[in-house]
Enzyme design. Structure first.
Site, PDB file in Angstrom:
ATOM      1  N   TYR A 260       0.847  -1.192   0.000  1.00 54.15           N
ATOM      2  CA  TYR A 260       0.000   0.000   0.000  1.00 54.15           C
ATOM      3  C   TYR A 260       0.882   1.241   0.000  1.00 54.15           C
ATOM      4  CZ  TYR A 260      -3.858  -3.106   1.024  1.00 54.15           C
ATOM      5  OH  TYR A 260      -4.789  -4.106   0.939  1.00 54.15           O
ATOM      6  N   GLY A 266       6.770   3.381   9.664  1.00 49.88           N
ATOM      7  CA  GLY A 266       7.264   3.998  10.907  1.00 49.88           C
ATOM      8  C   GLY A 266       7.286   2.914  11.959  1.00 49.88           C
ATOM      9  N   CYS A 269      10.006  -0.821  14.825  1.00 50.51           N
ATOM     10  CA  CYS A 269      10.747  -1.978  14.296  1.00 50.51           C
ATOM     11  C   CYS A 269      11.359  -1.752  12.917  1.00 50.51           C
ATOM     12  CB  CYS A 269       9.845  -3.202  14.275  1.00 50.51           C
ATOM     13  SG  CYS A 269       9.452  -3.792  15.931  1.00 50.51           S
ATOM     14  N   LYS A 339       0.427   3.399  12.921  1.00 50.34           N
ATOM     15  CA  LYS A 339      -0.535   2.617  12.143  1.00 50.34           C
ATOM     16  C   LYS A 339      -1.790   2.446  12.993  1.00 50.34           C
ATOM     17  CE  LYS A 339       0.987  -2.035  13.383  1.00 50.34           C
ATOM     18  NZ  LYS A 339       1.321  -3.348  12.895  1.00 50.34           N
TER      19      LYS A 339
HETATM   20  N1  LIG Z   1       6.924  -3.668  19.348  1.00 56.08           N
HETATM   21  C1  LIG Z   1       6.829  -4.600  18.420  1.00 56.08           C
HETATM   22  O1  LIG Z   1       5.871  -4.640  17.639  1.00 56.08           O
HETATM   23  C2  LIG Z   1       7.880  -5.676  18.284  1.00 56.08           C
HETATM   24  C3  LIG Z   1       7.599  -6.810  17.505  1.00 56.08           C
HETATM   25  C4  LIG Z   1       8.590  -7.791  17.385  1.00 56.08           C
HETATM   26  C5  LIG Z   1       9.823  -7.629  18.012  1.00 56.08           C
HETATM   27  N2  LIG Z   1      10.058  -6.493  18.748  1.00 56.08           N
HETATM   28  C6  LIG Z   1      11.369  -6.359  19.407  1.00 56.08           C
HETATM   29  O2  LIG Z   1      11.186  -6.663  20.799  1.00 56.08           O
HETATM   30  C7  LIG Z   1      12.029  -5.837  21.609  1.00 56.08           C
HETATM   31  C8  LIG Z   1      11.188  -5.061  22.610  1.00 56.08           C
HETATM   32  O3  LIG Z   1      10.344  -4.179  21.892  1.00 56.08           O
HETATM   33  P1  LIG Z   1       9.116  -3.449  22.601  1.00 56.08           P
HETATM   34  O4  LIG Z   1       8.403  -2.681  21.547  1.00 56.08           O
HETATM   35  O5  LIG Z   1       8.373  -4.408  23.451  1.00 56.08           O
HETATM   36  O6  LIG Z   1       9.920  -2.438  23.557  1.00 56.08           O
HETATM   37  P2  LIG Z   1       9.330  -1.455  24.666  1.00 56.08           P
HETATM   38  O7  LIG Z   1      10.148  -0.238  24.606  1.00 56.08           O
HETATM   39  O8  LIG Z   1       7.839  -1.347  24.509  1.00 56.08           O
HETATM   40  O9  LIG Z   1       9.584  -2.241  26.043  1.00 56.08           O
HETATM   41  C9  LIG Z   1      10.838  -2.488  26.589  1.00 56.08           C
HETATM   42  C10 LIG Z   1      10.691  -2.506  28.106  1.00 56.08           C
HETATM   43  O10 LIG Z   1      11.901  -2.988  28.686  1.00 56.08           O
HETATM   44  C11 LIG Z   1      12.094  -2.323  29.910  1.00 56.08           C
HETATM   45  N3  LIG Z   1      13.485  -2.502  30.350  1.00 56.08           N
HETATM   46  C12 LIG Z   1      14.622  -1.937  29.844  1.00 56.08           C
HETATM   47  N4  LIG Z   1      15.707  -2.402  30.493  1.00 56.08           N
HETATM   48  C13 LIG Z   1      15.274  -3.281  31.420  1.00 56.08           C
HETATM   49  C14 LIG Z   1      15.910  -4.108  32.390  1.00 56.08           C
HETATM   50  N5  LIG Z   1      17.249  -4.132  32.530  1.00 56.08           N
HETATM   51  N6  LIG Z   1      15.149  -4.885  33.184  1.00 56.08           N
HETATM   52  C15 LIG Z   1      13.803  -4.887  33.056  1.00 56.08           C
HETATM   53  N7  LIG Z   1      13.138  -4.133  32.158  1.00 56.08           N
HETATM   54  C16 LIG Z   1      13.855  -3.347  31.337  1.00 56.08           C
HETATM   55  C17 LIG Z   1      11.679  -0.896  29.588  1.00 56.08           C
HETATM   56  O11 LIG Z   1      11.406  -0.145  30.750  1.00 56.08           O
HETATM   57  C18 LIG Z   1      10.441  -1.133  28.722  1.00 56.08           C
HETATM   58  O12 LIG Z   1       9.261  -1.175  29.494  1.00 56.08           O
HETATM   59  C19 LIG Z   1      12.820  -4.974  20.619  1.00 56.08           C
HETATM   60  O13 LIG Z   1      14.030  -5.601  20.332  1.00 56.08           O
HETATM   61  C20 LIG Z   1      11.935  -4.960  19.379  1.00 56.08           C
HETATM   62  O14 LIG Z   1      12.658  -4.755  18.200  1.00 56.08           O
HETATM   63  C21 LIG Z   1       9.112  -5.532  18.904  1.00 56.08           C
END
Ligand SMILES: NC(=O)c1ccc[n+]([C@@H]2O[C@H](COP(=O)([O-])OP(=O)(O)OC[C@H]3O[C@@H](n4cnc5c(N)ncnc54)[C@H](O)[C@@H]3O)[C@@H](O)[C@H]2O)c1
Length: 456
Positions: A260, A266, A269, A339
């Protein structure tokens, strides 16, 4: 099984909630005290369809817990999932500081339990550059010494924000990277309830498992940049991307998913994962030229769209800038989330456009069905974030449709006209409306990859 999640964000919380739903005892750990306090009050810190109900169900059943205390979270855990953020740093390199801090915390806890413990499996679930999970293993080993037993695995997450619970419960596939059969068996047992519909669990080596995640996200990002490039060519030559898309997607080899045109990708990821591939290529001396182009096309897509706004108001478009004609104008934005069906505004195209508008002397108003709170926190009082989509239009000189939420698809155009003082100008970054209908209503209408409609 007893499980703990390190990091209770989009991935950690959804994973924790869904794994507790099938009977596991799960501790969700986070360093953010406010977030954990909120969760312990029964409030879900993110918007994700179906998540809050499931969370309440499992906390009530006593198998889902939230804590800031690492020892409490991990002491009985059979498996520990590292789900912390892996953002890009200012050079576009993956910042692994949260991963390594989490690994150190886990190591300290393992050490405190001594050598006679059942080996825990430490699972890296965050998206990490290839080699990171093994670096985590080495780091823990260096910290605990030779006698403490543990295993390391990698298990990339493929959930989509906005459909995260569904994606986790009915995954297209589960990918697991392991070093031996002990960890493989534990991962298979854990995911067995989620793949009873016949979807596969792929067990492979850790390096390949890490790479699957980047290959998948980079491919999807490539599709978006590709269709945007085609849309830009359509604009230049008078073709209509909607028709081109139809004709092209009828080919089953191409398909119609993720093609699309719009403002580009954005979120938390695709932008960082594309950059991570570029960085991995640079480090290995293998230039990731396609990833570089995908990233560049994506960033330019926002600029191109912005140029349409500038041109409409009589400003000078292009390098060097000049007056943009936006001084004193009010621009309304429908959608701030990157999104629909999520409140996540990280790397959202709307933020780029809102900041550009403010930087050129315009004022801005915005409405998002669920991301208003995050938008207010991010943008502060410089933008009027309102709770009614039509109220955002009061006195506006233009409307920018920046997120394709369902409620924006068939708005009350009479109301739009009234609120905008009779002169409607729409910049539709998601191609939600038909140019012919816009023309009939006497609106000025700009979209992506289709001819503009200019009111007389
Ligand atoms: N958001 C998505 O749609 C998605 C999908 C697939 C993979 N991922 C991957 O998953 C990972 C997490 O993404 P997210 O969007 O959930 O991140 P996020 O920022 O929403 O959450 C991360 C959390 O980790 C906590 N944190 C940081 N250091 C910490 C520690 N030492 N101990 C305990 N907690 C701690 C932070 O306070 C935060 O709440 C990334 O690598 C991302 O690329 C994300």
């Amino acid at each position: 099984m007893h499980l703990s999640m390190v990091g209770t964000g989009y991935v950690g919380l959804v994973t924790g909630v869904c794994l507790s739903s099938v009977g596991n005892d799960v501790y969700c750990l986070d360093v953010d005290e406010k977030k954990i306090a909120k969760l312990n009050r029964g409030e879900c810190p993110i918007y994700e369809p179906g998540l809050e109900e499931l969370m309440h169900h499992n906390t009530k059943a006593g198998r889902l817990h939230f804590t800031t205390n690492a020892a409490e979270a991990h002491k009985n855990a059979d498996m520990i999932f590292i789900c912390v953020g892996t953002p890009s740093d200012e050079r576009g390199h993956t910042d692994l500081k949260y991963i390594f801090t989490a690994a150190d915390d886990v190591a300290d806890m393992l050490k405190s339990l001594g050598p006679n413990q059942k080996p825990k499996v430490i699972v890296v679930k965050s998206t990490v550059p290839v080699g990171t999970s093994l670096a985590v293993k080495q780091r823990i080993r260096d910290r605990v010494g030779p006698n403490i037993p543990f295993e390391v695995a990698n298990n990339p997450e493929f959930l989509k924000e906005g459909a995260a619970v569904d994606d986790f419960n009915k995954p297209d596939r589960v990918v697991v990277g392991v070093e031996n059969e002990v960890a493989a068996a534990r991962m298979r047992d854990l995911y067995d309830p989620f793949v009873r519909n016949g979807h596969p669990i792929y067990v492979m080596d850790i390096l390949s498992s890490e790479m699957v995640k980047y290959a998948s996200n980079n491919f999807l990002a490539t599709k978006i940049s590709f269709i945007n490039e085609m849309a830009n060519l359509c604009e230049a030559y008078g073709a209509d991307i909607a028709k081109v898309r139809e004709g092209m997607c009828a080919d089953r080899r191409i398909g119609n998913q993720f093609l699309y045109p719009g403002l580009g990708y954005g979120g938390s990821c695709f932008p960082k994962d594309t950059l991570a591939c570029i960085m991995m290529g640079d480090k290995a001396g293998i230039e990731a030229r396609l990833s570089k182009a995908v990233h560049e096309v994506n960033q330019r897509q926002r600029d191109r769209f912005w140029d349409k706004i500038v041109a409409h108001f009589g400003g000078k478009v292009g390098i060097g800038g000049g007056p943009t004609g936006l001084q004193g104008k009010k621009i309304a934005f429908w959608g701030v989330a990157f999104k629909p069906k999520t409140d996540d505004i990280r790397e959202a195209p709307a933020l780029t456009l809102i900041r550009k508008a403010l930087g050129h002397g315009a004022s801005a108003s915005a409405f998002d069905p669920v991301a208003n709170e995050n938008a207010r926190a991010e943008l502060g009082p410089s933008v009027s974030v309102v709770d009614d989509m039509y109220a955002a239009l009061d006195g506006a000189h233009a409307l920018v449709v920046s997120t394709d939420w369902d409620e924006f698809k068939s708005p009350d155009f009479e109301q739009v006209k009234k609120r905008m003082g009779g002169k409607v100008v729409i910049f539709d970054g998601r191609n939600l409306y038909k140019p012919s209908a816009m023309k009939e209503m006497g609106f000025s209408y700009y979209s992506v990859g289709r001819a503009a409609v200019k009111a007389g």
